[in-house]
Design a protein around this motif. Structure first.
Motif, PDB file in Angstrom:
ATOM      1  N   GLU A 239       0.828  -1.206   0.000  1.00  0.00           N
ATOM      2  CA  GLU A 239       0.000   0.000   0.000  1.00  0.00           C
ATOM      3  C   GLU A 239       0.864   1.258   0.000  1.00  0.00           C
ATOM      4  O   GLU A 239       0.567   2.240  -0.681  1.00  0.00           O
ATOM      5  CB  GLU A 239      -0.904  -0.005   1.229  1.00  0.00           C
ATOM      6  CG  GLU A 239      -1.931   1.109   1.238  1.00  0.00           C
ATOM      7  CD  GLU A 239      -2.900   0.985   2.395  1.00  0.00           C
ATOM      8  OE1 GLU A 239      -4.037   1.475   2.271  1.00  0.00           O
ATOM      9  OE2 GLU A 239      -2.522   0.401   3.438  1.00  0.00           O
ATOM     10  N   ASN A 270      -6.544  -6.252  -3.803  1.00  0.00           N
ATOM     11  CA  ASN A 270      -7.309  -5.002  -3.851  1.00  0.00           C
ATOM     12  C   ASN A 270      -6.387  -3.785  -3.837  1.00  0.00           C
ATOM     13  O   ASN A 270      -6.632  -2.787  -4.510  1.00  0.00           O
ATOM     14  CB  ASN A 270      -8.274  -4.919  -2.665  1.00  0.00           C
ATOM     15  CG  ASN A 270      -9.488  -5.829  -2.836  1.00  0.00           C
ATOM     16  OD1 ASN A 270      -9.759  -6.306  -3.941  1.00  0.00           O
ATOM     17  ND2 ASN A 270     -10.199  -6.069  -1.761  1.00  0.00           N
ATOM     18  N   ASN A 274      -6.310  -1.123  -6.830  1.00  0.00           N
ATOM     19  CA  ASN A 274      -6.495   0.297  -6.547  1.00  0.00           C
ATOM     20  C   ASN A 274      -5.305   1.116  -7.054  1.00  0.00           C
ATOM     21  O   ASN A 274      -5.474   2.207  -7.612  1.00  0.00           O
ATOM     22  CB  ASN A 274      -6.672   0.506  -5.042  1.00  0.00           C
ATOM     23  CG  ASN A 274      -6.993   1.942  -4.694  1.00  0.00           C
ATOM     24  OD1 ASN A 274      -7.936   2.532  -5.215  1.00  0.00           O
ATOM     25  ND2 ASN A 274      -6.208   2.527  -3.805  1.00  0.00           N
ATOM     26  N   CYS A 277      -5.604   1.451 -10.791  1.00  0.00           N
ATOM     27  CA  CYS A 277      -6.679   2.388 -11.161  1.00  0.00           C
ATOM     28  C   CYS A 277      -6.252   3.832 -10.908  1.00  0.00           C
ATOM     29  O   CYS A 277      -6.502   4.721 -11.728  1.00  0.00           O
ATOM     30  CB  CYS A 277      -7.948   2.067 -10.371  1.00  0.00           C
ATOM     31  SG  CYS A 277      -8.773   0.543 -10.897  1.00  0.00           S
ATOM     32  N   LYS A 278      -5.614   4.077  -9.784  1.00  0.00           N
ATOM     33  CA  LYS A 278      -5.196   5.442  -9.441  1.00  0.00           C
ATOM     34  C   LYS A 278      -4.094   5.947 -10.375  1.00  0.00           C
ATOM     35  O   LYS A 278      -3.974   7.147 -10.619  1.00  0.00           O
ATOM     36  CB  LYS A 278      -4.693   5.474  -7.986  1.00  0.00           C
ATOM     37  CG  LYS A 278      -5.792   5.288  -6.956  1.00  0.00           C
ATOM     38  CD  LYS A 278      -6.696   6.494  -6.878  1.00  0.00           C
ATOM     39  CE  LYS A 278      -7.896   6.268  -5.975  1.00  0.00           C
ATOM     40  NZ  LYS A 278      -7.540   6.039  -4.566  1.00  0.00           N
ATOM     41  N   THR A 303     -13.259  -4.851  -4.112  1.00  0.00           N
ATOM     42  CA  THR A 303     -12.673  -5.149  -5.422  1.00  0.00           C
ATOM     43  C   THR A 303     -13.519  -4.552  -6.540  1.00  0.00           C
ATOM     44  O   THR A 303     -13.016  -3.837  -7.421  1.00  0.00           O
ATOM     45  CB  THR A 303     -12.565  -6.671  -5.637  1.00  0.00           C
ATOM     46  OG1 THR A 303     -12.058  -7.290  -4.465  1.00  0.00           O
ATOM     47  CG2 THR A 303     -11.653  -6.990  -6.823  1.00  0.00           C
ATOM     48  N   THR A 306     -13.806  -0.608  -6.438  1.00  0.00           N
ATOM     49  CA  THR A 306     -12.553   0.027  -6.872  1.00  0.00           C
ATOM     50  C   THR A 306     -12.423  -0.022  -8.384  1.00  0.00           C
ATOM     51  O   THR A 306     -12.073   0.977  -9.034  1.00  0.00           O
ATOM     52  CB  THR A 306     -11.342  -0.676  -6.225  1.00  0.00           C
ATOM     53  OG1 THR A 306     -11.466  -0.627  -4.806  1.00  0.00           O
ATOM     54  CG2 THR A 306     -10.041  -0.004  -6.640  1.00  0.00           C
ATOM     55  N   GLY A 310     -12.552   3.056 -11.113  1.00  0.00           N
ATOM     56  CA  GLY A 310     -11.442   3.267 -12.051  1.00  0.00           C
ATOM     57  C   GLY A 310     -11.913   3.294 -13.494  1.00  0.00           C
ATOM     58  O   GLY A 310     -11.444   4.103 -14.306  1.00  0.00           O
TER      59      GLY A 310
END
Length: 328
Positions: A239, A270, A274, A277-278, A303, A306, A310
């Motif tokens: 993370e 996840n 994430n 996607c970010k 999941t 998110t 995205g």
């Protein structure tokens, strides 16, 4: 004051210290009463009162009262007293005076333990942080960090687990000064103690402070020692990398944990999804989603939400429709 009355006063002081004080004048009054007692009580009876005064941030007053006890009444500090004194010195940004008390303890032959040293380390690190933040004048010197390192080694030598924030702050300072080798020695000592939950707490703190490399070092070193921290610690590191925009590094950590025999869970995936996607690589997020389904993982609400978020951001309605079919 007769001896029986002194004993009653000592009992009353202990009771009051346990229940706490609302005003600073209360412990001060009891302190004066103890001074006027006959015979004069030992230092152990004064310590709880003086410790109570520190809760009102009367640090200078506490130092003065200890000096009064020693110089006017011949009552010398004990180990507990010195811990309180050293803490007070550091809280008024005078760590050098605190170190002088530590030196006095050593000179007088006191066997101070890890608890006393933890007080010293926390105090010194507090001053270093305040200097960095510009809260107090620049009293920081290289020698102060050197002393903090020495005390940190002593704490670990006693087998005590240091305070996570204080110890972590010291390692962070060493890294900023280009003294990572010393920071690594301290971390190795802590990991040798093997208190997994506290070491995991240090990993979490490093990640929050943006020190992801240091966090990964701890996780990897614990694994090599046969004391793996588990999937949660790996997830924190992943993370941290994702929040720094280093999704490739997070993926590398995932592969490392798999090779090390630690099976990732849906939370780890996840985090990666994430991260993709970010970072705008939604295609990679979808590929990872397909991959985990093939591996038998059951995606959860996080999941799907998110991924949908995205995809909407990427303006991909076709893929969103595909995701909804998976949901159903």
């Amino acid at each position: 004051m007769p001896r029986t009355q002194t004993l009653k006063l000592i009992t009353a002081v202990k009771t009051q210290c346990k229940s706490g004080f609302k005003f600073m004048e209360q412990p001060k009054l009891l302190f004066i009463q103890l001074l006027n007692s006959t015979p004069l009580p030992p230092i152990s009876e004064f310590n709880p009162l003086l410790a109570s005064m520190t809760k009102f941030k009367e640090f200078v007053t506490v130092i003065k009262l200890y000096r009064l006890l020693e110089t006017r009444f011949g009552v010398s500090p004990d180990t507990h007293s010195y811990s309180i004194l050293i803490d007070c010195c550091c809280r008024v940004d005078c760590p050098d005076v605190g170190f002088s008390f530590l030196g006095k303890m050593m000179k007088e032959g006191y066997e101070f333990d890890g608890v006393t040293l933890k007080v010293v380390l926390s105090g010194v690190v507090r001053v270093i942080r305040r200097v960095d933040e510009g809260v107090c004048e620049n009293v920081f010197k290289e020698s102060l960090v050197g002393e903090a390192v020495r005390v940190g080694k002593e704490i670990v030598g006693y087998g005590y687990m240091p305070n996570v924030v204080g110890f972590g702050s010291l390692v962070k300072k060493l890294c900023k000064l280009g003294r990572w080798s010393e920071g690594r020695v301290l971390l190795d000592g802590v990991m040798g103690i093997g208190v997994a939950d506290r070491v995991s707490g240090m990993v979490d703190w490093f990640c929050k402070e943006g020190m992801i490399g240091e966090a990964e070092y701890v996780v990897r070193a614990m694994r090599d020692r046969g004391k793996g921290l588990g999937v949660v610690a790996y997830g924190k590191v992943m993370e941290g990398y994702c929040l720094s925009g280093k999704v490739a590094e997070a993926l590398r950590v995932l592969h490392q944990m798999e090779r090390g025999g630690c099976k990732p869970d849906i939370v780890c995936y996840n985090i990666l999804i994430n991260g993709y996607c970010k970072s705008g690589t939604v295609k990679r997020a979808l590929e990872l989603f397909e991959d985990i389904r093939r591996k038998g993982f059951a995606p959860n609400t996080i999941t799907y939400s998110t991924l949908l978020d995205g995809l909407f951001r990427a303006n991909s309605p076709h893929s969103c429709s595909r995701m909804k079919s998976y949901w159903n």
